[in-house]
Design an enzyme around this catalytic site. Structure first.
Site, PDB file in Angstrom:
ATOM      1  N   HIS A 189       0.898  -1.023  -0.108  1.00 40.29           N
ATOM      2  CA  HIS A 189       0.139   0.055  -0.097  1.00 40.29           C
ATOM      3  C   HIS A 189       0.894   1.258   0.020  1.00 40.29           C
ATOM      4  CE1 HIS A 189      -2.216   3.241   2.340  1.00 40.29           C
ATOM      5  NE2 HIS A 189      -3.265   2.952   1.400  1.00 40.29           N
ATOM      6  N   ASN A 190       0.493   2.191  -0.854  1.00 40.24           N
ATOM      7  CA  ASN A 190       1.356   3.480  -0.900  1.00 40.24           C
ATOM      8  C   ASN A 190       2.729   3.211  -0.855  1.00 40.24           C
ATOM      9  OD1 ASN A 190      -1.190   4.928  -0.911  1.00 40.24           O
ATOM     10  ND2 ASN A 190      -0.669   5.808   1.441  1.00 40.24           N
ATOM     11  N   GLU A 213       1.779   0.202  -5.676  1.00 38.92           N
ATOM     12  CA  GLU A 213       0.703   1.234  -5.699  1.00 38.92           C
ATOM     13  C   GLU A 213       1.502   2.792  -6.334  1.00 38.92           C
ATOM     14  OE1 GLU A 213      -3.191   3.304  -3.454  1.00 38.92           O
ATOM     15  OE2 GLU A 213      -1.684   2.008  -2.544  1.00 38.92           O
ATOM     16  N   ASP A 215       0.304   6.486  -6.649  1.00 39.56           N
ATOM     17  CA  ASP A 215      -0.690   7.556  -6.546  1.00 39.56           C
ATOM     18  C   ASP A 215      -0.219   8.766  -7.318  1.00 39.56           C
ATOM     19  OD1 ASP A 215      -1.765   5.959  -4.771  1.00 39.56           O
ATOM     20  OD2 ASP A 215      -1.810   7.492  -3.123  1.00 39.56           O
ATOM     21  N   HIS A 244       1.641  11.118  -1.719  1.00 39.94           N
ATOM     22  CA  HIS A 244       0.343  11.110  -0.968  1.00 39.94           C
ATOM     23  C   HIS A 244      -0.353  12.451  -1.115  1.00 39.94           C
ATOM     24  CE1 HIS A 244      -1.974   9.184   2.552  1.00 39.94           C
ATOM     25  NE2 HIS A 244      -2.582   9.096   1.547  1.00 39.94           N
ATOM     26  N   GLU A 263      -3.430   4.719  -9.125  1.00 34.19           N
ATOM     27  CA  GLU A 263      -4.406   5.816  -8.724  1.00 34.19           C
ATOM     28  C   GLU A 263      -4.384   7.012  -9.174  1.00 34.19           C
ATOM     29  OE1 GLU A 263      -5.832   7.321  -4.191  1.00 34.19           O
ATOM     30  OE2 GLU A 263      -6.040   5.028  -4.680  1.00 34.19           O
TER      31      GLU A 263
END
Length: 751
Positions: free
Chosen positions: A310-311, A340, A342, A355, A389
């Site tokens: 995650h992230n 991931e 973003d 983030h 994302e």
């Protein structure tokens, strides 16, 4: 004296070069570039550095700043870190190199005065690292003890006084009473001169490293003139280890691990050879066959648990920590198969990853893709899922698509595999991908899903897919246009909202995936476990941590795996028991990052429910007997010299709720060097396919929380019967050199 030296320097120019030392330019920023003097210490294990080349007395040198070669994770040649690329010119490419450390220790970016010198530094360091890795456990112990003895010899006279012995014992993590210390000293001081030297120190070493428990086991089976013949060793392997082996297998172990050439010639094994075997992969607790890929890799992706991050871009917390390509490299090297990204609009038309709406730093999208391209298949050759994302404008989405295609090339799956339209997700062992892999190791990358849809509909982001009213959330979510160039390379997964199991059964296609925040996923896994399992049989589910986990903490992944969820994303940068469990689950199957789910988590008519446990093929009731015998050379947890650990061992089983339990030994006071417990425990395990076993050692404290020393987690089905060493890992998952736990394991069918 060479007694404490790890490796021979004879005839090796690179190693001699390190011993002589030299100046290197240390780079921290555009304005901070300073010359530092580095050299390898006499022990061939410690790199010492100082700000000016002022050689001082031996005693002063010992106290200079330095680092252990064992703490080095990687030596990287060229300008291959963000700092070197950012703060140095291309012209220094051949002179630059970086030393990266395990855990969170900051790396060193260095520039040598010439390309030839840079090669000598890198070559020498790699040789030292390789030599240390290849040392036998006995040699590591010997070196460590002798280096501690040298440290205790305060006046450098190669003699050890009784006072120095006590100081030495504290250094190796053991506190003894005055009487015992004096008895030990008198036993070795044959010359009765009040200090130990030469052979007396060797005798002291032998007493110290004697493994009483190994002596007992060895003597029980060594029936051939006090040694083990191949037949004796076979008896041990059959009776104690419960292995399906022949005398030829026993002979191979003698040939491989016996240190005494005379014994080897007689096809016999000495006690030293036996101890050596118990420290090798064949003698460790984890099934050797599971270290390779042994599962069927031809099933659709949704039939596997997938190691997921995650992230991934974050090195620390979720609010103000740094974003870095290094975070991707670390996750990939740990076997992660879903990372991931973003993505947000950046300045100068270049998309960035960070983030959103926080103070975390930004890293260029293209730099991340390059790092992924270079490291995607160093640990696992199986598909890598890029989880995008997307928060970018159409213009910058086009730039993203260009970078993905130009950097990843044919590795990126840009059309469905095979000649016909797919009816299910591809398998990890995608045949045409695998064939391409030989000419290009990146042939397995799957550009998995963007939060943007394949059409110009709304996107579903983690922020929006929250635990409030989902209809309201969908109304609130802003409409995001998706560039056709990006849409065209999002093939197998389309992100959708979850509206209930009935709705997904009627409307969700195999290529559509729902993301669940941990709280919602855990609620479904507890209250509707069988429905969730059936949902996950032909559809992918992705779970991610709650937004409140701003410290990058993790949730327990086990209940989600029990419900068949495939992509259970964790914060890989955080050292915690939850990451230990993730590391333990994916330890098997060649650390490929893909574990085939048990058959009852792949059967559309399954009745399995981890909460209620109805009768079915999943109930394979086993009894696990664990005897915690001893530990060896545990590290100190406090820097204070007088602080000796009081070790306590915990054995935990994680799995379905009925199997989840924990036991612990008594603590042993003031002995981290060779504590002995000889304590027995028994566990009833109903669903072994889903169980993990975690061994952990802590420093007991009666007035506050115990402090972590080391741990090892593995799947229940990877446990081996018999006497085994359990390797110990740090919080970050690195091996604790020389430290270990010694146990006896027996798994039997429950009565």
């Amino acid at each position: 004296s060479d007694s404490g030296r790890l490796i021979s320097l004879e005839g090796d120019g690179d190693l001699q070069f390190l011993m002589n030392g030299g100046d290197l330019l240390k780079v921290r920023s555009g304005s901070w570039k300073k010359t530092r003097y580095y050299k390898l210490q006499e022990d061939c294990k410690t790199m010492w550095h100082e700000s000016k080349k002022t050689l001082k007395s031996k005693q002063t040198c010992e106290s200079q700043k330095g680092f252990s070669v064992e703490d080095i994770d990687e030596v990287r040649t060229g300008r291959q870190t963000e700092s070197l690329r950012k703060y140095t010119e291309e012209s220094v490419e051949g002179r630059a190199f970086s030393i990266l450390f395990k855990g969170r220790q900051k790396g060193l970016d260095l520039i040598a005065s010439s390309e030839e010198e840079a090669k000598k530094w890198v070559g020498g360091l790699e040789k030292v690292i390789s030599n240390i890795k290849n040392l036998t456990p006995q040699k590591k112990t010997e070196h460590w003890i002798y280096s501690c003895l040298r440290k205790a010899d305060k006046n450098f006279d190669n003699k050890i006084s009784q006072k120095e012995i006590k100081s030495f014992l504290r250094d190796i993590n053991i506190e003894v009473s005055e009487d015992y210390g004096e008895m030990l000293f008198q036993k070795c001081d044959k010359s009765k001169c009040g200090f130990l030297e030469g052979k007396e120190i060797e005798h002291f070493y032998e007493i110290l490293t004697q493994r009483e428990e190994i002596d007992v086991i060895y003597e029980e089976y060594a029936k051939t003139d006090g040694l083990m013949s191949a037949a004796d060793l076979l008896n041990f392997l059959l009776n104690e280890q419960k292995e399906d082996v022949s005398q030829n297998d026993a002979l191979q172990l003698i040939e491989k691990y016996e240190l005494d050439e005379n014994a080897k010639a007689k096809q016999q094994m000495t006690k030293d050879g036996f101890l050596m075997y118990l420290h090798q992969p064949e003698g460790l607790i984890s099934n050797l066959a599971h270290k390779s890929v042994y599962q069927d890799m031809n099933q659709p992706l949704n039939h596997y648990f997938i190691s997921s991050s995650h992230n991934t871009y974050l090195l620390e917390d979720q609010l103000k920590g740094p974003s870095s390509t290094e975070a991707y490299i670390k996750a990939l090297l740990k076997g992660c198969r879903c990372v991931e990204l973003d993505c947000w609009d950046g300045s100068d038309g270049e998309p960035v990853i960070y983030h959103g709406y926080t103070l975390t730093s930004k890293v260029l999208f293209k730099d991340v893709i390059k790092a992924i391209q270079e490291n995607a298949f160093k640990t696992s050759e199986y598909p890598l899922i890029l989880s995008l994302e997307n928060h970018c404008s159409v213009e910058q989405q086009k730039i993203m698509a260009q970078h993905l295609i130009s950097i990843l090339g044919s590795a990126l799956i840009t059309k469905p595999l095979g000649d016909q339209m797919p009816t299910c997700l591809p398998s990890p062992e995608v045949s045409d991908c695998k064939m391409l892999m030989f000419s290009n190791p990146l042939s397995h990358v799957i550009q998995a899903y963007s939060v943007a849809r394949l059409s110009d509909e709304e996107s579903v982001t983690e922020e929006e897919d929250d635990e409030g009213d989902e209809e309201d959330q969908e109304k609130k979510s802003s409409s995001l246009k998706l560039a056709k160039e990006l849409s065209d390379i999002v093939i197998y997964c389309k992100s959708v909202h979850f509206h209930g199991f009935e709705d997904s059964q009627d409307k969700q296609s195999f290529y559509e995936m729902a993301s669940f925040k941990e709280g919602k996923a855990v609620k479904l896994a507890e209250e509707s476990a069988n429905d969730y399992i059936r949902h996950n049989i032909d559809k992918l589910s992705r779970i991610y941590p709650a937004g409140l986990r701003t410290d990058s903490s993790n949730y327990n992944p086990v209940p989600l795996w029990n419900a068949g969820c495939q992509i259970v994303a964790l914060n890989f940068q955080t050292a915690c028991p939850e990451m230990d469990l993730n590391r333990g689950l994916f330890l098997q199957n060649g650390q490929s990052g893909y574990n085939l789910k048990p058959s009852y988590l792949r059967d559309r008519d399954t009745k399995f429910d981890p909460i209620t446990l109805p009768d079915g093929p999943w109930l394979k009731n086993k009894t696990l007997h664990v005897m915690v015998i001893t530990a060896q050379q545990l590290p100190k947890v406090s820097e204070r010299k007088s602080s000796i650990v009081d070790p306590v061992v915990k054995v935990q089983v994680y799995g379905v709720p009925a199997d989840t339990t924990m036991v612990e030994t008594q603590y042993i006071e003031n002995n981290g060097f060779n504590p002995m417990w000889n304590e027995n425990f028994q566990f009833d395990v109903r669903v072994p396919d889903l169980a993990l076993v975690r061994f952990s050692i802590e420093d007991y404290d009666s007035s506050s929380n115990n402090e972590f020393i080391g741990q090892y987690t593995l799947p229940f089905n990877s446990l081996k019967n018999g006497y085994h060493h359990v390797p110990l890992l740090t919080k970050n998952g690195d091996h604790l050199s020389s430290a270990g736990l010694f146990v006896h394991i027996m798994v039997v069918d429950a009565e």
